[in-house]
Write a protein that holds these residues in place. Structure first.
Motif, mmCIF file in Angstrom:
data_model
loop_
_atom_site.group_PDB
_atom_site.id
_atom_site.type_symbol
_atom_site.label_atom_id
_atom_site.label_comp_id
_atom_site.label_asym_id
_atom_site.label_seq_id
_atom_site.Cartn_x
_atom_site.Cartn_y
_atom_site.Cartn_z
ATOM 1 N N VAL A 108 -2.106 16.762 40.126
ATOM 2 C CA VAL A 108 -2.578 16.486 39.647
ATOM 3 C C VAL A 108 -4.153 15.569 41.183
ATOM 4 O O VAL A 108 -5.433 15.594 40.567
ATOM 5 C CB VAL A 108 -2.763 14.702 38.771
ATOM 6 N N ALA A 109 -3.046 15.048 41.811
ATOM 7 C CA ALA A 109 -4.061 14.844 43.026
ATOM 8 C C ALA A 109 -4.242 16.638 43.680
ATOM 9 O O ALA A 109 -5.396 15.740 44.391
ATOM 10 C CB ALA A 109 -2.989 14.379 43.543
ATOM 11 N N MET A 146 8.024 8.061 41.289
ATOM 12 C CA MET A 146 6.854 8.853 41.083
ATOM 13 C C MET A 146 5.830 9.670 41.806
ATOM 14 O O MET A 146 5.124 10.984 41.862
ATOM 15 C CB MET A 146 5.570 7.588 40.602
ATOM 16 N N VAL A 198 1.316 5.753 44.365
ATOM 17 C CA VAL A 198 1.011 6.499 45.364
ATOM 18 C C VAL A 198 -0.003 5.355 46.231
ATOM 19 O O VAL A 198 0.871 4.886 47.078
ATOM 20 C CB VAL A 198 -1.035 6.466 43.872
ATOM 21 N N ARG A 204 6.528 13.697 42.148
ATOM 22 C CA ARG A 204 6.719 13.924 40.617
ATOM 23 C C ARG A 204 5.491 15.323 41.081
ATOM 24 O O ARG A 204 4.989 14.590 41.962
ATOM 25 C CB ARG A 204 6.130 12.643 39.858
ATOM 26 N N GLU A 251 3.837 16.455 38.465
ATOM 27 C CA GLU A 251 3.117 16.338 37.962
ATOM 28 C C GLU A 251 2.212 15.883 38.673
ATOM 29 O O GLU A 251 0.531 15.361 38.061
ATOM 30 C CB GLU A 251 3.274 15.642 36.616
ATOM 31 N N LEU A 252 2.534 14.205 39.304
ATOM 32 C CA LEU A 252 1.136 14.011 40.314
ATOM 33 C C LEU A 252 0.866 14.774 41.460
ATOM 34 O O LEU A 252 -0.319 14.165 41.299
ATOM 35 C CB LEU A 252 1.548 12.291 41.135
ATOM 36 N N ALA A 311 -4.489 10.623 40.693
ATOM 37 C CA ALA A 311 -2.712 10.728 41.216
ATOM 38 C C ALA A 311 -2.010 9.228 40.121
ATOM 39 O O ALA A 311 -1.517 8.832 39.428
ATOM 40 C CB ALA A 311 -1.946 10.915 41.898
ATOM 41 N N ALA A 312 -2.718 8.063 40.734
ATOM 42 C CA ALA A 312 -2.390 6.486 40.338
ATOM 43 C C ALA A 312 -2.887 6.675 38.849
ATOM 44 O O ALA A 312 -1.850 6.613 38.080
ATOM 45 C CB ALA A 312 -2.846 5.786 40.771
ATOM 46 N N LYS A 313 -3.383 7.286 37.766
ATOM 47 C CA LYS A 313 -4.569 6.656 36.342
ATOM 48 C C LYS A 313 -3.038 7.631 36.053
ATOM 49 O O LYS A 313 -2.373 7.796 34.825
ATOM 50 C CB LYS A 313 -5.296 7.530 36.039
ATOM 51 N N LYS A 314 -2.939 9.485 36.273
ATOM 52 C CA LYS A 314 -1.770 10.191 35.232
ATOM 53 C C LYS A 314 -0.502 9.638 35.918
ATOM 54 O O LYS A 314 0.185 9.343 34.425
ATOM 55 C CB LYS A 314 -1.732 11.122 36.667
ATOM 56 N N SER A 315 -0.460 8.611 36.803
ATOM 57 C CA SER A 315 1.240 8.556 36.999
ATOM 58 C C SER A 315 1.404 6.999 35.543
ATOM 59 O O SER A 315 2.736 6.779 35.270
ATOM 60 C CB SER A 315 1.438 7.141 38.720
#
Ligand SMILES: *Cc1c(COP(=O)(O)O)cnc(C)c1O
Length: 396
Positions: free
Chosen positions: A64-65, A55, A248, A58, A60-61, A283-287
């Motif tokens: 988001v970050a 992750m 993260v 990634r 995607e993350l 990022a942590a939430k999305k992960s």
């Protein structure tokens, strides 16, 4: 007479460390910490990171970050009790509670800080903490900071836990008693015996505390070791990190709403240290959302780990009894372990030797962390290097 000054202290202490072979040299990576890394122009298969699900890099993350950073800024501004909290922190905590199957959760700046905060907030002078002897350094430090009496329990020995719990209660000396354990022990990859722990804690009224830093994102289809054993409702305090499988930074405690209310008003790293950056929280939430929605991410980790373990075993290495992707190659002798790791690195596998005092004397090992981002080609390359170096050093 004068006291020893800093210079003198550092000179003697540093040379002492170097003599004992305990001085850390830290490699600098060119570029990101991915499944392959580059050090001084050399490409290596990275089997040293805790980035279980890949992750950390990634796309995607990263997106988001970046978006959260644009919306909320690079920093949170101050501690949440003073400055108010950002919606992204609340959203993260809701997601963490859902992820862990608890009423509530609180986010910290790191897993280390969770143990610094949560253990002393609950355990005080006049209490006792039963602690597995191989628990992580941050647990040990959190216990010390609490002022409670620390009683070491033999590693994973449930009879010893039971006896010591009984003795502590019968002594009449302690108000509250806690049992604290890693969920996954990071040097061997063995799992805490959660159902038996829950039984014993319930029988004797102990507060149960499981730090699942290496289990979250890995065990229980990603939900962790406590969920793996179906004990979410039986463990009082579940700790996790956002820095390993989640990829993260940060940590969390999950438990009852009352526990989280207490920690939000008593845990000192929460009260006196600025919260996670918005980018990290988002990022942590999305992960976590990604690994909950897409079980194949966790399955890929296990496929890679099972494959890598089987290949190392096939060529004749002792890989211990790990129940997780953590794959130690155990040599025993400390010097042999150092030399082995040095040769593996020269040949293109990035691993670290782990020797006494991190593990017991005579159990030196090289620890491998295969992850979901490794390709089969990378793992095969690593295995071929293991075979070559093992034959050269007459280990297999
Ligand atoms: C790695 C680890 C920590 C520290 O987590 P960070 O988020 O890196 O601070 C805490 N507890 C255990 C059991 C760990 O393995």
């Amino acid at each position: 007479m004068r006291a020893m000054d800093l210079e003198e202290f550092l000179d003697t202490s540093l040379s002492d460390l170097k003599e004992k072979g305990l001085y850390n040299t830290i490699d600098v990576l060119s570029g990101a910490n991915g499944p392959e890394i580059e050090i001084e122009g050399k490409k290596l298969v990275n089997l040293a990171s805790n980035n279980y699900l890949g992750m950390a890099t990634r796309e995607e993350l990263i997106e988001v970050a970046n978006k959260a950073t644009e919306e909320y800024g690079v920093g949170a501004g101050a501690v949440r009790t003073i400055n108010g909290t950002l919606q992204i922190h609340i959203d993260l905590e809701k997601k963490l509670a859902e992820f862990k199957g608890t009423e509530a959760a609180i986010a910290f700046q790191s897993g280390f800080n969770c143990n610094m905060g949560a253990i002393p907030a609950v355990m005080k002078k006049g209490d006792a903490i039963l602690s597995d002897e191989l628990n992580h350094a941050s647990i040990i430090d959190g216990c010390r900071l609490s002022g409670a009496k620390i009683i070491r329990v033999k590693h994973q020995d449930m009879d010893d836990l039971r006896e010591k719990a009984k003795a502590a209660i019968e002594s009449g000396e302690y108000k509250k008693i806690m049992y604290v354990t890693d969920g996954v022990f990071s040097m061997d990859g063995d799992l805490a015996k959660i159902p038996e722990i829950a039984d014993i804690c319930e029988e004797y009224g102990l507060i149960s505390y499981v730090d699942d830093a290496h289990g979250s994102g890995v065990m229980g289809h990603g939900h962790g070791t406590v969920k793996h054993f179906g004990c979410e409702k039986r463990i009082n305090m579940q700790i996790g990190t956002l820095s390993k499988a989640v990829g993260v930074v940060g940590g969390y405690v999950a438990g009852s709403q009352k526990l989280i209310d207490w920690l939000k008003s008593q845990a000192r790293p929460f009260l006196f240290s600025t919260s996670l950056t918005p980018g990290a929280a988002a990022a942590a939430k999305k992960s976590i959302e990604m690994l909950m929605e897409n079980p194949s991410i966790v399955e890929k980790l296990w496929d890679n780990a099972n494959y890598f373990k089987a290949e190392l075993k096939k060529i004749g290495y002792d890989i211990g009894n790990s129940e997780t992707p953590i794959t130690p190659v155990i040599l025993g002798d400390e010097n042999a372990t150092q030399k082995f790791a040095a040769r593996l690195i020269e040949e293109g596998v990035y691993v670290k030797p782990i020797v006494y005092p991190t593990v017991p004397l005579g159990t030196g090992r090289v620890r491998n962390m295969p992850n979901a981002a490794h390709t089969k080609e990378m793992l095969d390359r690593a295995v071929a290097i293991y075979e070559k170096v093992g034959k050269e050093l007459k280990l297999i």
